[in-house]
Design an enzyme around this catalytic site. Structure first.
Site, PDB file in Angstrom:
ATOM      1  N   SER A  34       0.792  -1.226   0.000  1.00  0.00           N
ATOM      2  CA  SER A  34       0.000   0.000   0.000  1.00  0.00           C
ATOM      3  C   SER A  34       0.823   1.275   0.000  1.00  0.00           C
ATOM      4  CB  SER A  34      -0.941   0.003   1.203  1.00  0.00           C
ATOM      5  OG  SER A  34      -0.205  -0.147   2.397  1.00  0.00           O
ATOM      6  N   HIS A  59      -5.672  -3.779  -1.419  1.00  0.00           N
ATOM      7  CA  HIS A  59      -5.542  -2.725  -2.437  1.00  0.00           C
ATOM      8  C   HIS A  59      -5.673  -3.256  -3.869  1.00  0.00           C
ATOM      9  CE1 HIS A  59      -4.654   0.926  -0.130  1.00  0.00           C
ATOM     10  NE2 HIS A  59      -4.076   0.126   0.746  1.00  0.00           N
ATOM     11  N   LYS A  86     -12.078  -0.198   0.783  1.00  0.00           N
ATOM     12  CA  LYS A  86     -11.269   0.585  -0.157  1.00  0.00           C
ATOM     13  C   LYS A  86     -12.046   0.757  -1.455  1.00  0.00           C
ATOM     14  CE  LYS A  86      -7.163  -0.154   2.417  1.00  0.00           C
ATOM     15  NZ  LYS A  86      -6.354  -1.211   2.998  1.00  0.00           N
TER      16      LYS A  86
END
Ligand SMILES: *Cc1c(COP(=O)(O)O)cnc(C)c1O
Length: 392
Positions: free
Chosen positions: A181, A209, A240
């Site tokens: 990340s 991610h 996310k």
């Protein structure tokens, strides 16, 4: 006067001196390409809201409708109060979307790691862990009481060496972030998978991610590499790209069944809320219907990255929409972020301990929500501040 918290005051003062004290901005609007901070509209490059789903009309509506039908809260942990059909639907839809056998949802990605790792390994076992793995993997690993052996970042050869050197353990687990990340690089999961198979070791990837970002239509890193059925455990987040909050484990049915029996955050912490669950279900629908948002995310990221390189910035080794702007020392990164903020661009400085000392940066999170004029404005502002601070 009590002196028992003096050490905390001293620690905080030294964080401030080192430019490592985090101050948190207050947002007075939905999370989107633009946010309102202190009454001012700011161009937002901080959120993990990759696809702009955090304020998507369809997700908002799905949450509102679900509240009308089911209320807001799940009542208790699922093993005690029963589970809502919404949660079961979400898990089925996610498993289909990810082309996996089964899925179990959690309150967060962090909790998914705390559930999965200690349920799979324990005392007398060993975990091979990438040295840059996320804090929730580290904490889940510690909770398991297994021995943790760190291998060099994204280095399958070092992993293989350490696996071969390590004897006398009962069960073994290899665990890696899918997308790292802070740098935006992608784990060499295809090669790591071969190491795991050669030595018959459980393989787990945390795709926080990569979820909604990598693979066909955002199906994640396993889809990106075509490794369906070969990676035992995929951890995911709904916080996310999915734009909501929640976590998941997808993989073999037997592992998911086991986590329903032994995943402690599943057994001892209440389920995702009703609106979260309904909004996530709608996010799966949006992703399955079209790849438009995922395509726009990657196009935006390419424009931003190429623009920054042309300006002369060092954007590190990113292979994803996460673009680190490498600045070096933490105070410079903080000053850079402050100046961007004054110019109307919200982009976070990141320093130790989130990244190594001397590798402070601004981390730019691209999003499908940004328009091309947003990107132009951001590049112009970065260029201006970069020149002013002598970075360019
Ligand atoms: C963000 C992140 C998490 C935590 O996810 P939440 O849903 O926010 O708890 C876990 N693992 C990795 C690799 C992450 O990047």
């Amino acid at each position: 006067m009590s002196t028992k918290t003096v050490w905390i005051e001293e620690e905080i003062a030294s964080l401030k001196e080192a430019g490592l004290f985090t101050s948190i901005r207050t947002i007075d609007s939905p999370m989107d390409a633009w946010v309102t901070i202190n009454g001012r509209r700011m161009l937002n490059f901080c959120a993990n809201n990759y696809l702009g789903l955090a304020n998507h009309p369809r997700l908002r509506l799905a949450a509102q409708n679900a509240i009308d039908q089911y209320g807001v809260g799940p009542g208790a942990v699922r093993t005690i109060a029963g589970t809502m059909s919404l949660h079961i639907q979400l898990e089925q839809r996610l498993a289909e979307f990810k082309r996996a056998e089964a899925c179990i949802s959690f309150q967060s990605g962090f909790n998914a790691n705390l559930a999965a790792i200690p349920a799979l390994v324990g005392r007398g076992d060993v975990i091979f862990s990438d040295e840059l793995n996320h804090a929730s993997i580290i904490d889940g690993s510690r909770l398991s009481r297994a021995q943790i052996i760190r291998y060099n970042h994204n280095d399958p050869d070092d992993l293989r060496r350490k696996v071969v050197e390590t004897k006398d353990f009962n069960r073994r687990l290899i665990v890696t972030d899918g997308v790292f990340s802070m740098d935006g690089d992608i784990a060499a999961l295809d090669e790591i998978c071969v190491v795991a198979e050669d030595h018959d070791i459980l393989l787990m990837v945390d795709d926080a991610h990569g979820e909604g970002v990598l693979g066909e239509g955002g199906r994640g890193i396993v889809d990106h590499f075509g490794l369906h059925g070969r990676v035992d455990i995929e951890i995911g987040t709904l916080s996310k790209a999915f734009g909501v909050v929640g976590g998941m484990v997808v993989g073999k049915k037997v592992i998911v069944d086991w986590l329903r029996q032994r995943g402690r955050p599943f057994l001892f912490s209440s389920a995702m809320t009703v609106p979260d669950t309904a909004a996530c279900l709608e996010a799966v629908n949006v992703l399955e219907e079209s790849t438009t948002l995922v395509d726009r995310l990657w196009a935006n990221a390419a424009i931003f990255r190429e623009g920054m390189i042309q300006l002369g910035f060092d954007t590190g080794f990113s292979q994803t929409p996460i673009v680190p702007v490498m600045l070096g020392e933490a105070p410079l990164a903080q000053q850079f972020s402050r100046r961007l903020f004054e110019e109307g661009v919200f982009a976070m400085a990141i320093g130790f301990p989130t990244v190594p000392r001397g590798k402070a940066r601004i981390r730019v999170m691209n999003s499908a929500a940004h328009s091309s004029s947003d990107l132009e404005q951001a590049l112009e502002t970065f260029g201006k501040v970069g020149q002013e601070l002598g970075v360019l």
